[in-house]
Scaffold this active site. Structure first.
Site, PDB file in Angstrom:
ATOM      1  N   ASP A 271       3.174  -1.235  -8.387  1.00 60.16           N
ATOM      2  CA  ASP A 271       1.902  -1.918  -8.154  1.00 60.16           C
ATOM      3  C   ASP A 271       0.809  -1.166  -8.887  1.00 60.16           C
ATOM      4  OD1 ASP A 271       0.116  -3.764  -7.085  1.00 60.16           O
ATOM      5  OD2 ASP A 271      -0.204  -2.597  -5.262  1.00 60.16           O
TER       6      ASP A 271
ATOM      7  N   TYR B 223      -3.463  -1.135 -10.459  1.00 57.54           N
ATOM      8  CA  TYR B 223      -4.808  -1.000  -9.874  1.00 57.54           C
ATOM      9  C   TYR B 223      -5.797  -1.295 -11.000  1.00 57.54           C
ATOM     10  CZ  TYR B 223      -8.166   1.670  -6.872  1.00 57.54           C
ATOM     11  OH  TYR B 223      -9.204   2.099  -6.067  1.00 57.54           O
TER      12      TYR B 223
ATOM     13  N   HIS C 257     -12.553  -4.082  -8.499  1.00 58.89           N
ATOM     14  CA  HIS C 257     -11.855  -3.667  -7.272  1.00 58.89           C
ATOM     15  C   HIS C 257     -11.861  -2.140  -7.148  1.00 58.89           C
ATOM     16  CE1 HIS C 257      -8.835  -3.409  -4.108  1.00 58.89           C
ATOM     17  NE2 HIS C 257      -8.116  -2.616  -4.882  1.00 58.89           N
TER      18      HIS C 257
ATOM     19  N   ARG D 133     -14.691   6.835  -1.008  1.00 60.79           N
ATOM     20  CA  ARG D 133     -15.196   8.137  -1.456  1.00 60.79           C
ATOM     21  C   ARG D 133     -16.668   8.003  -1.818  1.00 60.79           C
ATOM     22  NH1 ARG D 133     -10.372   7.021  -3.811  1.00 60.79           N
ATOM     23  NH2 ARG D 133     -11.396   6.233  -5.674  1.00 60.79           N
TER      24      ARG D 133
ATOM     25  N   GLU E 230      -3.995  -8.227  -0.439  1.00 65.81           N
ATOM     26  CA  GLU E 230      -4.458  -7.981  -1.798  1.00 65.81           C
ATOM     27  C   GLU E 230      -3.942  -9.136  -2.646  1.00 65.81           C
ATOM     28  OE1 GLU E 230      -3.438  -3.955  -3.010  1.00 65.81           O
ATOM     29  OE2 GLU E 230      -5.195  -3.178  -1.940  1.00 65.81           O
TER      30      GLU E 230
ATOM     31  N   GLU F 282      -2.900 -10.681  -5.846  1.00 62.55           N
ATOM     32  CA  GLU F 282      -2.460 -10.084  -7.103  1.00 62.55           C
ATOM     33  C   GLU F 282      -1.610 -11.076  -7.895  1.00 62.55           C
ATOM     34  OE1 GLU F 282      -1.078  -6.081  -7.004  1.00 62.55           O
ATOM     35  OE2 GLU F 282      -2.051  -5.625  -5.083  1.00 62.55           O
TER      36      GLU F 282
ATOM     37  N   ASP G 263      -0.059  -8.320  -1.691  1.00 63.82           N
ATOM     38  CA  ASP G 263       0.277  -6.940  -1.334  1.00 63.82           C
ATOM     39  C   ASP G 263      -0.385  -6.631   0.016  1.00 63.82           C
ATOM     40  OD1 ASP G 263       0.817  -4.235  -1.264  1.00 63.82           O
ATOM     41  OD2 ASP G 263      -0.728  -3.719  -2.728  1.00 63.82           O
TER      42      ASP G 263
ATOM     43  N   ARG H   7      -5.159  -0.859   6.017  1.00 59.01           N
ATOM     44  CA  ARG H   7      -6.178   0.074   5.526  1.00 59.01           C
ATOM     45  C   ARG H   7      -6.294   1.320   6.386  1.00 59.01           C
ATOM     46  NH1 ARG H   7      -6.047  -1.694   0.584  1.00 59.01           N
ATOM     47  NH2 ARG H   7      -6.767  -3.838   0.344  1.00 59.01           N
TER      48      ARG H   7
ATOM     49  N   GLN I  92      -3.325   3.491   5.515  1.00 59.91           N
ATOM     50  CA  GLN I  92      -3.520   3.932   4.129  1.00 59.91           C
ATOM     51  C   GLN I  92      -4.550   5.050   4.021  1.00 59.91           C
ATOM     52  OE1 GLN I  92      -4.968   0.769   1.589  1.00 59.91           O
ATOM     53  NE2 GLN I  92      -4.870   1.984  -0.277  1.00 59.91           N
TER      54      GLN I  92
ATOM     55  N   TYR J  84      -3.033   8.562   2.326  1.00 57.37           N
ATOM     56  CA  TYR J  84      -2.889   8.394   0.874  1.00 57.37           C
ATOM     57  C   TYR J  84      -3.210   9.625   0.036  1.00 57.37           C
ATOM     58  CZ  TYR J  84      -7.783   7.898  -0.656  1.00 57.37           C
ATOM     59  OH  TYR J  84      -9.085   8.113  -0.991  1.00 57.37           O
TER      60      TYR J  84
ATOM     61  N   LYS K 249       1.555   0.268   2.747  1.00 57.41           N
ATOM     62  CA  LYS K 249       1.892  -0.803   1.813  1.00 57.41           C
ATOM     63  C   LYS K 249       3.334  -1.281   1.957  1.00 57.41           C
ATOM     64  CE  LYS K 249      -1.829  -0.591  -0.935  1.00 57.41           C
ATOM     65  NZ  LYS K 249      -2.603  -1.756  -1.357  1.00 57.41           N
TER      66      LYS K 249
ATOM     67  N   THR L  18       5.617  -7.232   1.110  1.00 51.09           N
ATOM     68  CA  THR L  18       4.907  -7.798  -0.049  1.00 51.09           C
ATOM     69  C   THR L  18       5.463  -9.203  -0.237  1.00 51.09           C
ATOM     70  OG1 THR L  18       4.811  -5.596  -1.068  1.00 51.09           O
ATOM     71  CG2 THR L  18       4.391  -7.486  -2.502  1.00 51.09           C
TER      72      THR L  18
ATOM     73  N   THR M  35      -5.056  -5.564  -7.095  1.00 46.37           N
ATOM     74  CA  THR M  35      -5.960  -6.552  -6.522  1.00 46.37           C
ATOM     75  C   THR M  35      -6.857  -7.142  -7.593  1.00 46.37           C
ATOM     76  OG1 THR M  35      -6.002  -5.226  -4.529  1.00 46.37           O
ATOM     77  CG2 THR M  35      -7.694  -6.936  -4.734  1.00 46.37           C
TER      78      THR M  35
ATOM     79  N   GLU N 249     -12.962  -5.247   0.561  1.00 42.06           N
ATOM     80  CA  GLU N 249     -14.151  -5.463  -0.265  1.00 42.06           C
ATOM     81  C   GLU N 249     -15.021  -6.600   0.278  1.00 42.06           C
ATOM     82  OE1 GLU N 249     -13.333  -5.393  -4.767  1.00 42.06           O
ATOM     83  OE2 GLU N 249     -11.388  -5.689  -3.825  1.00 42.06           O
TER      84      GLU N 249
HETATM   85 MN    MN Z   1      -1.968  -3.650  -4.453  1.00 41.95          MN
END
Ligand code: MN
Length: 402
Positions: free
Chosen positions: A117, A119, A124, A133, A190, A192, A224, A228, A231, A235, A244, A248, A335, A349
Site C-alpha cells: 500500500d 501513500y 492526503h 504531527r 481509505e 484507493e 483500505d 486510526r 494505528q 505506527y 490496517k 482490505t 488514499t 481528513e
Molecule cells: Mn492506505
C-alpha cells in the site's frame, strides 16, 4: 436499435469501453468461472472462447483469473480484441453464453500474492501530517523523492460485499498514560485505486517506469479499512500494522489497463525532479473520478488524476532493489484526496480527526464509522470517443466487534 440483448446504451454501466473481468457463480451452477461484464449481462468467457474456437480458450477456462494474469500482455490484448468483436458485432455464437448480471454472485477474482500500500496523494499526506504531527513539517523529507509504501497483509484482502468486523486492540487515549484494550473507536476508510500484476519478474530484476503496461494487468477499487486509534499508537517507528491488517476490500471487476488509454493524463508537476529510475517517457496519470458513499450518502469525490506519484513510478520503485514480482501481486495507490474538503478520501481528513463531524443527509453525524454503516466506493473514467469506463463498486458493512 434492435432489442438484441447485446445492444446497450453507450453510457450504460460496463459498456463496450470497459469489458472488465471478474469471477462469478450462479445459483444453478456454483462453479466459479471467468466472466466479462457487458451492460446488464455477464459473458461466460471460457464457454464463448470454446464456441468461437479461440486459441486462448485454455487460459480463461479456470476457476479464477490467475492463468490469464500469467499469460502476459500479448494474450491480454488478444482476448480483449476478441471480446470487442464478439460483443459489439453481435454474434449469435456468444449469445447463449450470457447470463443476467443480477443473477451472478461475484468472488475474489484472482489469488492475491503480495500486497503493498502506497501513500501517493500529496493532499492526503499533507493533511495526515498536520493531524498526526502538528508541530512538524507535514511532509517527511523523503516524501517527494520516493513513493512511500509498506507491505500489507494479502491474506485479508476480501471481495466487495464481505462484512467487516470492527477490529479490537490496543489504543492509548491522549488523556491516559497507559494503553487500554477494546474495540477500535476510530474506524475509518481509505478510498484507493488498486493494481494487479500479471507478468512476474525474477529476483534481481527491475521494472522500468516505461515497462508498467507489460506487467500490470488491470485496475480496480480498493478500500483500505483503517483503525486510526490502533494505528496512532503502534505506527512509530515501523509503520502500519494491526491498524490496517484486519481487512482490505476490493471491487470484483478488474478493468484492463488497456481500457484506460483515453484516461491517461499528465500527473501533477514533480518538484524536485525525481531520480532517473522514477522518470518515464509517457504520462501515466489516470483520470479516475471516485465517489465515496456512507449508507448511500455521497461524502466525497476524490480525483485520482491529482496523485503525485503514478502507478508506473510505484512499480519501478517497488522493484528497484531487485524484489521480484509475482502474478497476483496487488499494490494500492494510497488514499486518494484532492485539494478540496469534499475530495478527501478518508474520514480522518473529512472530519479533521473527529473535530469536525460530517452531517449526513439523514440528519445523523459521523466522526468515524459506526456499527452497521455501509461504505461504497465507485469510479468512472473517460473512455474513447466520449464513452465511459466504469469500475463498478467496492462495498462493505461494519459488524460489531467480537
Ligand atoms: Mn492506505
Amino acid at each position: 436499435m434492435s432489442d438484441s440483448p447485446l445492444d446497450i446504451a453507450p453510457d450504460a454501466r460496463f459498456g463496450p469501453a470497459t469489458l472488465p473481468y471478474g469471477v462469478y457463480s450462479t445459483a444453478s451452477d456454483p462453479r466459479t468461472r471467468v466472466g466479462v461484464a457487458y451492460g446488464d449481462h455477464v459473458l461466460d468467457l471460457a464457454a464463448a472462447a470454446r464456441a468461437q474456437g479461440a486459441p486462448f480458450a485454455d487460459v480463461v477456462d479456470g476457476p479464477n483469473l490467475d492463468a490469464l494474469l500469467a499469460a502476459g500482455k500479448p494474450v491480454w490484448d488478444e482476448v480483449r480484441a476478441a471480446l470487442t468483436t464478439w460483443l459489439t458485432d453481435p454474434a449469435d455464437a456468444v449469445r447463449p453464453h450470457l447470463v443476467e448480471r443480477a443473477e451472478v454472485t461475484l468472488h475474489l477474482p484472482f489469488t492475491v500474492a503480495d500486497y503493498v500500500d502506497f501513500y501517493a496523494s500529496e493532499h492526503h499526506a499533507t493533511n495526515v501530517g498536520r493531524i498526526f504531527r502538528p508541530d512538524q513539517e507535514p511532509l517527511t523529507p523523503n516524501w517527494k523523492h520516493l513513493p512511500i509504501g509498506y507491505h500489507g497483509r494479502s491474506g485479508t484482502i476480501v471481495a466487495s460485499g464481505t462484512d467487516i468486523v470492527r477490529p479490537t486492540g490496543q489504543r492509548k487515549p491522549p488523556t491516559e498514560s497507559t494503553p487500554v484494550f477494546g474495540p477500535s473507536v476510530r474506524l475509518d476508510i481509505e478510498a484507493e485505486v488498486g493494481f494487479v500484476v500479471g507478468t512476474p519478474t525474477r529476483m534481481g530484476e527491475r521494472v522500468g517506469v516505461d515497462d508498467f503496461a507489460d506487467h500490470v494487468f488491470g485496475v480496480f477499487l480498493l478500500n483500505d479499512w483503517s483503525s486510526r486509534d490502533l494505528q496512532a499508537w503502534e505506527y512509530v517507528p515501523l509503520g502500519p500494522f494491526l491498524g490496517k491488517s484486519f481487512a482490505t476490500s476490493i471491487s470484483p471487476w478488474i478493468v484492463p489497463l488497456s481500457a484506460l488509454e483515453a484516461a491517461r493524463v499528465e500527473q501533477p508537476a514533480q518538484d524536485p525532479e525525481p531520480l532517473p529510475y522514477l522518470r518515464g517517457s509517457e504520462p501515466w496519470g489516470l483520470d479516475l473520478r471516485l465517489e465515496v458513499r456512507i449508507n448511500g450518502h455521497l461524502v466525497s469525490s476524490p480525483p485520482f488524476s491529482q496523485m503525485y506519484w503514478t502507478a508506473a513510478q510505484q512499480l519501478a520503485h517497488m522493484t528497484v532493489n531487485g524484489a521480484s514480482l509475482r502474478t497476483g501481486d496487488v499494490y494500492a495507490s494510497g488514499t486518494v484526496s484532492g485539494p478540496e474538503v469534499a475530495q478527501r478520501g478518508c474520514l480522518l481528513e473529512l472530519t479533521w480527526s473527529g473535530k469536525e463531524p460530517l452531517r449526513l443527509p439523514d440528519g445523523t453525524e459521523r466522526t468515524f464509522l459506526e456499527d452497521g454503516d455501509e461504505v461504497t466506493i465507485t469510479a468512472t473514467a473517460p473512455g474513447p470517443d466520449g464513452t465511459r469506463v466504469d469500475f463498478g463498486e467496492v462495498t462493505g458493512r461494519i459488524l460489531p466487534a467480537r
